[in-house]
Scaffold this motif. Sequence first.
Motif, short mmCIF file in Angstrom:
data_model
loop_
_atom_site.label_atom_id
_atom_site.label_comp_id
_atom_site.label_asym_id
_atom_site.label_seq_id
_atom_site.Cartn_x
_atom_site.Cartn_y
_atom_site.Cartn_z
N MET A 16 0.85 -1.18 0.00
CA MET A 16 0.00 0.00 0.00
C MET A 16 0.88 1.22 0.00
O MET A 16 2.09 1.13 0.17
N PHE A 17 0.24 2.38 -0.23
CA PHE A 17 1.02 3.62 -0.21
C PHE A 17 0.22 4.74 0.44
O PHE A 17 -1.02 4.70 0.49
N ASN A 18 0.95 5.70 0.93
CA ASN A 18 0.39 6.95 1.42
C ASN A 18 1.01 8.08 0.61
O ASN A 18 2.21 8.04 0.32
N LEU A 19 0.20 9.05 0.24
CA LEU A 19 0.71 10.29 -0.33
C LEU A 19 0.84 11.27 0.81
O LEU A 19 -0.13 11.52 1.53
N LYS A 20 2.05 11.80 1.01
CA LYS A 20 2.29 12.76 2.06
C LYS A 20 2.60 14.12 1.46
O LYS A 20 3.33 14.22 0.47
N ALA A 21 2.05 15.16 2.09
CA ALA A 21 2.35 16.53 1.69
C ALA A 21 3.77 16.86 2.13
O ALA A 21 4.41 16.10 2.88
N GLY A 22 4.27 18.00 1.70
CA GLY A 22 5.61 18.43 2.05
C GLY A 22 5.84 18.54 3.55
O GLY A 22 6.96 18.37 4.02
N ASN A 23 4.77 18.75 4.31
CA ASN A 23 4.90 18.87 5.77
C ASN A 23 4.84 17.51 6.48
O ASN A 23 4.85 17.45 7.71
N GLY A 24 4.75 16.43 5.70
CA GLY A 24 4.73 15.09 6.27
C GLY A 24 3.34 14.55 6.59
O GLY A 24 3.19 13.40 6.99
N GLN A 25 2.32 15.37 6.41
CA GLN A 25 0.93 14.97 6.68
C GLN A 25 0.45 14.01 5.60
O GLN A 25 0.62 14.26 4.41
N ILE A 26 -0.18 12.90 6.00
CA ILE A 26 -0.78 11.97 5.04
C ILE A 26 -2.03 12.62 4.47
O ILE A 26 -2.92 13.04 5.22
N ILE A 27 -2.09 12.71 3.14
CA ILE A 27 -3.24 13.33 2.50
C ILE A 27 -4.06 12.35 1.66
O ILE A 27 -5.17 12.66 1.26
N LEU A 28 -3.53 11.15 1.41
CA LEU A 28 -4.25 10.13 0.65
C LEU A 28 -3.67 8.77 0.99
O LEU A 28 -2.45 8.62 1.06
N THR A 29 -4.52 7.79 1.20
CA THR A 29 -4.10 6.42 1.52
C THR A 29 -4.72 5.47 0.51
O THR A 29 -5.91 5.58 0.18
N SER A 30 -3.93 4.53 0.03
CA SER A 30 -4.41 3.58 -0.97
C SER A 30 -5.08 2.38 -0.29
O SER A 30 -5.01 2.19 0.92
N GLU A 31 -5.68 1.56 -1.14
CA GLU A 31 -6.13 0.24 -0.72
C GLU A 31 -4.90 -0.65 -0.56
O GLU A 31 -3.78 -0.22 -0.88
N ILE A 32 -5.10 -1.88 -0.12
CA ILE A 32 -3.99 -2.84 -0.06
C ILE A 32 -3.99 -3.62 -1.36
O ILE A 32 -5.02 -4.18 -1.77
#
Length: 109
Positions: A16-32
């Motif tokens: 799976m993956f997380n998209l993180k903003a430049g500040n390290g905050q997770i802004i999108l999470t994928s399925e597995i």
Amino acid sequence: MAGKFELKSTSNGGFMFNLKAGNGQIILTSEIYTTRAAAENGIESVKKNAADVSRFERREAKNGEPYFVLKAGNGQEIGRSEMYSSTAAMENGILSVQNNAPDAGTVEA
């Protein structure tokens, strides 16, 4: 600091993956995903679809908190956000995905 995709394996052998903003905050999470290649394809799909605001489906959880889902052209969900405290915060999350995803690199988590 630019956004990034963090790709990681799950405890059951998936990816799976997380998209993180430049500040390290997770802004999108994928399925597995069952394979690494499928997860990498998911990342490419996020990059491609994030620019199209119509691909973002705005939703509300049972407790009233807003969140969004990013869908591919075929209607399949490719990622979802956290729960937000307000609709305005959710809209900022969508903008953050649109701004960070297209040029984000991928790192191992």
